[in-house]
Design a protein around this motif. Structure first.
Motif, PDB file in Angstrom:
ATOM      1  N   ALA A 126      16.714 -23.204  16.240  1.00  0.00           N
ATOM      2  CA  ALA A 126      17.375 -23.788  15.078  1.00  0.00           C
ATOM      3  C   ALA A 126      16.503 -24.839  14.402  1.00  0.00           C
ATOM      4  N   CYS A 127      15.584 -25.432  15.180  1.00  0.00           N
ATOM      5  CA  CYS A 127      14.651 -26.418  14.626  1.00  0.00           C
ATOM      6  C   CYS A 127      13.354 -25.768  14.144  1.00  0.00           C
ATOM      7  N   ALA A 128      13.326 -24.449  14.069  1.00  0.00           N
ATOM      8  CA  ALA A 128      12.180 -23.678  13.571  1.00  0.00           C
ATOM      9  C   ALA A 128      10.970 -23.788  14.484  1.00  0.00           C
ATOM     10  N   LEU A 129      11.207 -23.786  15.797  1.00  0.00           N
ATOM     11  CA  LEU A 129      10.112 -23.774  16.760  1.00  0.00           C
ATOM     12  C   LEU A 129       9.962 -22.384  17.364  1.00  0.00           C
ATOM     13  N   PRO A 130       8.741 -21.894  17.515  1.00  0.00           N
ATOM     14  CA  PRO A 130       8.559 -20.688  18.321  1.00  0.00           C
ATOM     15  C   PRO A 130       8.812 -21.021  19.782  1.00  0.00           C
ATOM     16  N   VAL A 131       9.213 -20.039  20.569  1.00  0.00           N
ATOM     17  CA  VAL A 131       9.562 -20.258  21.972  1.00  0.00           C
ATOM     18  C   VAL A 131       8.745 -19.323  22.858  1.00  0.00           C
ATOM     19  N   VAL A 132       8.132 -19.900  23.878  1.00  0.00           N
ATOM     20  CA  VAL A 132       7.508 -19.112  24.937  1.00  0.00           C
ATOM     21  C   VAL A 132       8.433 -19.209  26.140  1.00  0.00           C
ATOM     22  N   ALA A 133       8.969 -18.079  26.588  1.00  0.00           N
ATOM     23  CA  ALA A 133       9.997 -18.093  27.632  1.00  0.00           C
ATOM     24  C   ALA A 133       9.719 -17.012  28.657  1.00  0.00           C
ATOM     25  N   ALA A 134      10.296 -17.220  29.838  1.00  0.00           N
ATOM     26  CA  ALA A 134      10.231 -16.189  30.867  1.00  0.00           C
ATOM     27  C   ALA A 134      11.094 -15.005  30.441  1.00  0.00           C
ATOM     28  N   GLU A 135      10.607 -13.812  30.713  1.00  0.00           N
ATOM     29  CA  GLU A 135      11.355 -12.590  30.403  1.00  0.00           C
ATOM     30  C   GLU A 135      12.480 -12.463  31.426  1.00  0.00           C
ATOM     31  N   ALA A 136      13.624 -13.053  31.096  1.00  0.00           N
ATOM     32  CA  ALA A 136      14.733 -13.138  32.038  1.00  0.00           C
ATOM     33  C   ALA A 136      16.031 -13.164  31.252  1.00  0.00           C
ATOM     34  N   THR A 137      17.153 -13.092  31.988  1.00  0.00           N
ATOM     35  CA  THR A 137      18.462 -13.124  31.327  1.00  0.00           C
ATOM     36  C   THR A 137      18.547 -14.347  30.434  1.00  0.00           C
ATOM     37  N   GLY A 138      19.262 -14.211  29.339  1.00  0.00           N
ATOM     38  CA  GLY A 138      19.390 -15.306  28.396  1.00  0.00           C
ATOM     39  C   GLY A 138      18.305 -15.249  27.350  1.00  0.00           C
ATOM     40  N   SER A 139      17.089 -15.579  27.727  1.00  0.00           N
ATOM     41  CA  SER A 139      15.987 -15.601  26.765  1.00  0.00           C
ATOM     42  C   SER A 139      15.778 -14.239  26.125  1.00  0.00           C
ATOM     43  N   GLU A 140      15.974 -13.159  26.899  1.00  0.00           N
ATOM     44  CA  GLU A 140      15.786 -11.818  26.357  1.00  0.00           C
ATOM     45  C   GLU A 140      16.733 -11.522  25.205  1.00  0.00           C
ATOM     46  N   SER A 141      17.893 -12.199  25.177  1.00  0.00           N
ATOM     47  CA  SER A 141      18.860 -11.962  24.115  1.00  0.00           C
ATOM     48  C   SER A 141      18.605 -12.837  22.891  1.00  0.00           C
ATOM     49  N   LEU A 142      17.671 -13.776  22.990  1.00  0.00           N
ATOM     50  CA  LEU A 142      17.398 -14.697  21.885  1.00  0.00           C
ATOM     51  C   LEU A 142      15.997 -14.517  21.302  1.00  0.00           C
ATOM     52  N   VAL A 143      15.025 -14.366  22.180  1.00  0.00           N
ATOM     53  CA  VAL A 143      13.633 -14.295  21.745  1.00  0.00           C
ATOM     54  C   VAL A 143      13.233 -12.841  21.532  1.00  0.00           C
ATOM     55  N   GLU A 144      12.774 -12.542  20.337  1.00  0.00           N
ATOM     56  CA  GLU A 144      12.226 -11.216  20.037  1.00  0.00           C
ATOM     57  C   GLU A 144      10.711 -11.320  20.139  1.00  0.00           C
ATOM     58  N   ASN A 145      10.145 -10.605  21.079  1.00  0.00           N
ATOM     59  CA  ASN A 145       8.724 -10.748  21.392  1.00  0.00           C
ATOM     60  C   ASN A 145       7.845 -10.481  20.173  1.00  0.00           C
ATOM     61  N   HIS A 146       6.918 -11.420  19.909  1.00  0.00           N
ATOM     62  CA  HIS A 146       5.976 -11.348  18.797  1.00  0.00           C
ATOM     63  C   HIS A 146       6.662 -11.478  17.433  1.00  0.00           C
ATOM     64  N   VAL A 147       7.924 -11.887  17.414  1.00  0.00           N
ATOM     65  CA  VAL A 147       8.627 -12.112  16.143  1.00  0.00           C
ATOM     66  C   VAL A 147       9.011 -13.581  16.017  1.00  0.00           C
TER      67      VAL A 147
END
Length: 402
Positions: free
Chosen positions: A316-337
């Protein structure tokens, strides 16, 4: 019996219409409703506020402490609890207690919600089943993954079996992400699993909160690229992976700054491990929004979250996110997008993903903008309405079974 009441209108609301909940009488059981602040109990408080605004009667049964982290929303009834060994800031409810049982009978709920698989939660499920009341369980964290952070991985299959028995005695589950819901299905926890996602307060979290003067006050230069950690400082949040990744990035000579937002029992360990990082401690409200927006990229290596509130707040603050490929993050972070999803524990891959954002401001801006756009999909009222409708559906189904 200790009971605390607070005005639910202190939580932000929207003007979205909602169902008439005047016929709902909900008993909610929580192991931590407000004595330690985390994303799960703040979501529960927002849910209760929503239910009360739409006419429901709600009673919350949870441990009460003298100095809670924040005032509770709604009526809070104390249940017997003891400090968790080695983590005394948390309390384990070990019974309903006779006074709570009397209050339950007087309140006469027509639905029960359990949010923690503790002893009191088990007792609440039994109490409801004897009275043929529907029970909804909400899943807030990957309890089955915790032992691996304390060299007890062999316990995980046993813990999974205990959780399966608890959740199968409930009429339905709600999970905060589709990825977590699929994990629960794969583990055969229940056959009625729906979504209770998470929202973001866009008055608090938005790119306009970025504050260069505040950064300078904390020793961060305007041209520093800040890699941020946001969350409670406990080992199960992946602090070791975070630190090892930062070491890798530093050894390869890529200039950056680390900012840590949060506090917890592992604070001293983390500060010793990252002596050059900026630790700003606990931040709340608009101060938290300012701190998050003043980062340049969020690094979230945890695999224990079922949703990832911190990930959504950063987006929401316009930051890119680097996250572990795990539950939760997989539903929010679209890889390379809008960020990168990396195999859990893959230190060099995490470091390479961070390197790309540290060295390429255009990539940071592009992925940050995509994340900010994605965050608009998460409205608290729309999300909480789905839970309210699940209560009503389970009540109808239980009546039909009778």
């Amino acid at each position: 019996m200790p009971m605390i009441s607070s005005n639910p209108d202190t939580l932000p609301a929207t003007d979205e219409p909602g169902p008439d909940l005047s016929g709902l009488r909900l008993a909610l059981f929580s192991g931590n409703y407000n004595y330690v602040r985390d994303g799960a109990n703040q979501a529960l408080n927002r849910l209760v506020g929503y239910l009360l605004r739409h006419g429901a009667a709600v009673r919350v049964y949870a441990p009460v402490v003298d100095e809670p982290a924040f005032p509770p929303t709604g009526d809070l009834v104390d249940v017997p609890a003891m400090p968790l060994p080695g983590r005394s800031e948390y309390r384990i409810p070990f019974a309903l207690g006779p006074r709570a049982r009397r209050d339950l009978i007087a309140f006469a709920p027509n639905a029960v919600h359990v949010s923690s698989p503790d002893v009191a939660g088990h007792r609440a499920v039994s109490w409801a089943r004897r009275r043929q009341l529907p029970v909804l369980a909400s899943v807030h964290t990957r309890f089955d993954t915790y032992p691996r952070y304390y060299n007890l991985a062999w316990i995980e299959p046993i813990l999974t079996a205990v959780l399966r028995r608890f959740y199968r005695r409930c009429d339905g589950l709600v999970a905060p992400s589709e990825s977590m819901a699929q994990v629960l299905r794969d583990q055969r926890m229940n056959y009625d699993i729906s979504l209770w996602s998470r929202g973001v307060d866009r008055d608090t979290f938005h790119p306009g909160r970025r504050d260069m003067a505040w950064r300078r006050e904390n020793g961060i230069a305007d041209d520093d690229v800040v890699i941020g950690f946001l969350g409670r400082l406990v080992m199960e949040k992946g602090l070791d992976v975070f630190a090892d990744t930062i070491d890798d990035l530093t050894r390869r000579g890529f200039a950056h700054k680390v900012m840590v937002i949060g506090e917890g029992p592992a604070s001293a360990w983390f500060q010793a491990r990252l002596p050059h990082a900026v630790f700003v401690g606990f931040q709340g409200g608009t101060d938290l929004g300012r701190a998050v927006a003043s980062m340049d990229v969020l690094f979230n290596p945890s695999v224990t979250e079922t949703f990832g509130n911190v990930t959504l707040e950063a987006m929401a603050c316009a930051l890119p996110v680097v996250a572990a490929e795990a539950t939760g993050s997989e539903s929010l972070v679209e890889n390379h997008v809008n960020g990168r999803l990396i195999r859990p524990g893959a230190i060099h891959s995490f470091a390479e993903a961070l390197r790309a954002y540290v060295t390429d401001p255009a990539l940071r801006a592009r992925h940050g903008a995509a994340g900010e756009l994605r965050s608009h999909d998460f409205s608290w009222d729309r999300i909480n309405r789905a839970v309210a409708e699940t209560y009503l559906r389970l009540i109808r189904q239980k009546r039909a079974q009778r």
